[in-house]
Scaffold this motif. Structure first.
Motif, mmCIF file in Angstrom:
data_model
loop_
_atom_site.group_PDB
_atom_site.id
_atom_site.type_symbol
_atom_site.label_atom_id
_atom_site.label_comp_id
_atom_site.label_asym_id
_atom_site.label_seq_id
_atom_site.Cartn_x
_atom_site.Cartn_y
_atom_site.Cartn_z
ATOM 1 N N LEU A 186 0.812 -1.187 -0.044
ATOM 2 C CA LEU A 186 0.126 0.187 0.099
ATOM 3 C C LEU A 186 0.840 1.230 -0.054
ATOM 4 C CD1 LEU A 186 -2.939 -1.139 2.460
ATOM 5 C CD2 LEU A 186 -2.980 -0.517 0.300
ATOM 6 N N HIS A 187 2.024 1.249 0.592
ATOM 7 C CA HIS A 187 3.029 2.303 0.655
ATOM 8 C C HIS A 187 3.535 2.643 -0.596
ATOM 9 C CE1 HIS A 187 6.842 4.058 2.411
ATOM 10 N NE2 HIS A 187 6.146 4.791 1.745
ATOM 11 N N ALA A 188 3.890 1.588 -1.364
ATOM 12 C CA ALA A 188 4.277 1.767 -2.546
ATOM 13 C C ALA A 188 3.235 2.343 -3.619
ATOM 14 C CB ALA A 188 4.838 0.397 -3.297
ATOM 15 N N ARG A 189 2.129 1.838 -3.442
ATOM 16 C CA ARG A 189 0.985 2.231 -4.165
ATOM 17 C C ARG A 189 0.841 3.860 -4.147
ATOM 18 N NH1 ARG A 189 -3.522 0.346 -7.276
ATOM 19 N NH2 ARG A 189 -4.279 2.205 -8.447
ATOM 20 N N ASP A 316 -7.862 1.494 -6.125
ATOM 21 C CA ASP A 316 -8.785 0.283 -6.468
ATOM 22 C C ASP A 316 -8.270 -0.954 -5.436
ATOM 23 O OD1 ASP A 316 -6.032 0.144 -7.180
ATOM 24 O OD2 ASP A 316 -6.703 -0.720 -9.250
ATOM 25 N N LEU A 317 -7.586 -0.793 -4.516
ATOM 26 C CA LEU A 317 -7.253 -1.696 -3.722
ATOM 27 C C LEU A 317 -8.164 -1.892 -2.539
ATOM 28 C CD1 LEU A 317 -3.375 -1.360 -3.920
ATOM 29 C CD2 LEU A 317 -4.671 -3.041 -5.152
ATOM 30 N N GLY A 318 -8.549 -3.114 -2.097
ATOM 31 C CA GLY A 318 -9.168 -3.588 -1.033
ATOM 32 C C GLY A 318 -8.415 -4.324 0.077
ATOM 33 N N LEU A 319 -8.356 -3.941 1.117
ATOM 34 C CA LEU A 319 -7.812 -4.812 2.101
ATOM 35 C C LEU A 319 -8.732 -5.076 3.265
ATOM 36 C CD1 LEU A 319 -4.905 -5.253 4.028
ATOM 37 C CD2 LEU A 319 -5.430 -3.411 5.012
ATOM 38 N N GLN A 320 -8.421 -6.358 3.845
ATOM 39 C CA GLN A 320 -9.404 -6.914 4.650
ATOM 40 C C GLN A 320 -8.687 -7.838 5.675
ATOM 41 O OE1 GLN A 320 -13.212 -8.853 4.068
ATOM 42 N NE2 GLN A 320 -13.502 -7.817 1.973
ATOM 43 N N VAL A 321 -8.878 -7.631 6.985
ATOM 44 C CA VAL A 321 -7.949 -8.381 8.060
ATOM 45 C C VAL A 321 -8.986 -8.979 9.040
ATOM 46 C CG1 VAL A 321 -6.170 -8.210 9.696
ATOM 47 C CG2 VAL A 321 -6.103 -6.798 7.578
ATOM 48 N N LEU A 356 -5.274 -8.733 0.433
ATOM 49 C CA LEU A 356 -5.131 -7.262 -0.589
ATOM 50 C C LEU A 356 -5.331 -7.623 -1.827
ATOM 51 C CD1 LEU A 356 -4.314 -4.274 -0.285
ATOM 52 C CD2 LEU A 356 -2.031 -4.996 -0.647
ATOM 53 N N GLY A 357 -6.249 -6.930 -2.526
ATOM 54 C CA GLY A 357 -6.298 -7.292 -3.942
ATOM 55 C C GLY A 357 -7.246 -6.166 -4.597
ATOM 56 N N PRO A 358 -7.647 -6.526 -5.821
ATOM 57 C CA PRO A 358 -8.223 -5.244 -6.465
ATOM 58 C C PRO A 358 -9.872 -5.311 -6.074
ATOM 59 C CG PRO A 358 -7.169 -6.393 -8.090
ATOM 60 C CD PRO A 358 -7.232 -7.253 -6.829
ATOM 61 N N GLY A 359 -10.296 -4.132 -5.431
ATOM 62 C CA GLY A 359 -11.723 -4.164 -5.145
ATOM 63 C C GLY A 359 -11.991 -5.012 -3.897
ATOM 64 N N LYS A 364 -14.928 -13.120 -0.464
ATOM 65 C CA LYS A 364 -15.303 -14.270 -0.050
ATOM 66 C C LYS A 364 -14.173 -15.238 0.283
ATOM 67 C CE LYS A 364 -18.854 -14.638 -3.861
ATOM 68 N NZ LYS A 364 -19.213 -15.475 -5.019
ATOM 69 N N ASP A 365 -12.662 -15.040 0.130
ATOM 70 C CA ASP A 365 -11.897 -15.808 0.594
ATOM 71 C C ASP A 365 -11.577 -15.329 2.181
ATOM 72 O OD1 ASP A 365 -10.460 -17.215 -1.781
ATOM 73 O OD2 ASP A 365 -10.899 -15.148 -2.422
ATOM 74 N N ILE A 366 -11.509 -14.071 2.554
ATOM 75 C CA ILE A 366 -11.775 -13.512 3.823
ATOM 76 C C ILE A 366 -12.684 -14.269 4.690
ATOM 77 C CG2 ILE A 366 -11.535 -11.584 5.427
ATOM 78 C CD1 ILE A 366 -8.869 -12.057 3.934
ATOM 79 N N LYS A 367 -13.979 -14.143 4.010
ATOM 80 C CA LYS A 367 -15.022 -14.692 4.916
ATOM 81 C C LYS A 367 -15.049 -16.229 5.265
ATOM 82 C CE LYS A 367 -19.351 -14.748 6.751
ATOM 83 N NZ LYS A 367 -19.290 -13.745 7.782
#
Length: 401
Positions: A186-189, A316-321, A356-359, A364-367
């Motif tokens: 994210l820093h690089a972006r 356009d990046l979405g992060l979920q933790v 971390l990925g587009p949008g 679903k993977d994190i769920k």
């Protein structure tokens, strides 16, 4: 007026009021909010539409009325007497309660440097309106703090054409709760998008047109925003003699040291099975805690056991933790399309995951990862790493076992 009184009309307070009603609580429910608006969600504040700050109401006035929730807006709690079970409001009124919920949230941490009053906070609808109404294309904005709020705001302001600088005292941004590999991406972006970073820098002074750094350099800015975190708003609880620490201390059922008083949301520090108390700062945790507290005030005896979860949208990046990814845990990385998942194992047990990925491509993977964490499984690290192994199949195997 007896029944349930709720101090704080944000996500936690409002959801608790409805949860109590849905659990069958028939007596009075009073919701007290210090802002003049209907209860609204905070996440949309950082996502203006066509330059206008969004106020996404949690519910309408007619919904509150239909549920029999008395909403007192524009007033705050000035005092709490747990012996008399009464709350004194800023307008002089007193409310008596059978059960009380403190959902006072958190307040922005304040800068301590000369000229700190020149910096704008970013917490409320009024704060967001002040920032976005002044942030014009070609203008210069300095954001003090490279955490999630500061980085999200930077992404939105860059999209508006503002020149953005982030000033962070730590050597890297996003160092507190984000897995290092995703913090670095994210820093690089942000760097690619033109955000200027001043890392490892303290603030010497803020003037009307610039921020003077500790090393003597200067960051020119038309607007300065302070985004250095929040502190739990527990002044009311402290003055009333309730147990506090890093928040208002509660047991696993959200009860404070007074059995008639509950706490939920950003202000609450929940008893942890591993010892001590943990305070969570996220929209979903506030909602989950509030719903548990609301049902318990209505007579239930539930425990709050939801795993921490939060998200962040930047460009356009979405992060979920999900869970608490600690540096001491074993890390397993899986590539998924244009994104990545990172799993965290504690002595072989899956305890946290991040993506971390587009949008919203990894939602679903994190769920599924959350379900795997809740199942308490000890997965094969090679299976977690292999994109060809469906996470749903791992969940089915865990449930069958």
């Amino acid at each position: 007026m007896d029944g349930i009184v709720i101090i704080g009309a944000g996500e936690a307070g409002t959801r608790a009021a409805f949860a109590a009603r849905e659990a069958g609580f028939a007596d009075a429910v009073t919701l007290v909010g210090s802002e003049p608006h209907l209860p609204y969600e905070r996440p949309p504040l950082s996502k203006p539409l066509e330059g206008t700050v969004q106020m996404k109401a949690i519910c309408g006035a007619e919904v509150l009325e239909a549920a029999g929730i008395d909403y007192l807006r524009g007033v705050s709690a000035a005092g709490l007497d747990t012996g008399l079970r009464s709350v004194t409001l800023s307008d002089g009124r007193s409310l008596h309660y059978e059960k009380l919920l403190l959902a006072t949230g958190a307040r922005p941490r304040q800068l301590g440097c000369p000229g700190a009053h020149h910096a704008l906070d970013f917490r409320t609808y009024a704060d967001a309106t002040a920032i976005f109404s002044r942030a014009q294309a070609g203008g210069r904005v300095a954001i003090i703090g490279g955490g999630l709020i500061g980085m999200e705001l930077a992404a939105v302001l860059r999209a508006k054409g503002a020149a953005v600088s982030i000033i962070e005292v730590a050597p890297k941004p996003l160092g507190r709760v984000i897995p290092p590999r995703f913090a670095a991406k994210l820093h690089a972006r942000h760097v690619e998008e033109g955000v200027q970073f001043h890392l490892g820098q303290g603030i010497a002074e803020i003037t009307p047109g610039s921020v003077l750094l500790a090393d003597g350099s200067q960051v020119r800015a038309d607007i300065v925003v302070a985004a250095i975190g929040v502190l739990p708003d527990m002044a009311l609880a402290e003055a009333a003699g309730l147990a506090t620490g890093n928040g208002i201390l509660t047991d696993v059922s959200l009860r404070t040291s007074d059995p008639h008083v509950f706490a939920a949301g950003d202000c609450a520090a929940i008893s942890h099975a591993g010892g001590g108390h943990i305070r969570f700062e996220s929209w979903r945790n506030a909602r989950s805690q509030a719903e548990t507290a609301g049902r318990n005030m209505a007579g239930a005896n539930e425990t709050f056991a939801a795993a921490p979860w939060f998200w962040s949208d930047q460009y356009d990046l979405g992060l979920q933790v999900a869970g608490l990814p600690l540096p001491s845990y074993q890390s397993v990385v899986r590539s998924v399309g244009e994104g990545e998942l990172e799993f965290f194992l504690d002595n072989g047990c899956l305890v946290a995951a991040a993506g971390l990925g587009p949008g919203n491509s990894l939602a679903k993977d994190i769920k599924l990862a959350e379900m795997l964490i809740a199942a308490g499984i000890n997965p094969d690290p090679e299976a977690l790493e292999d994109p060809g192994v469906n996470l749903k199949s791992l969940l089915k195997s865990a449930r069958a076992a």
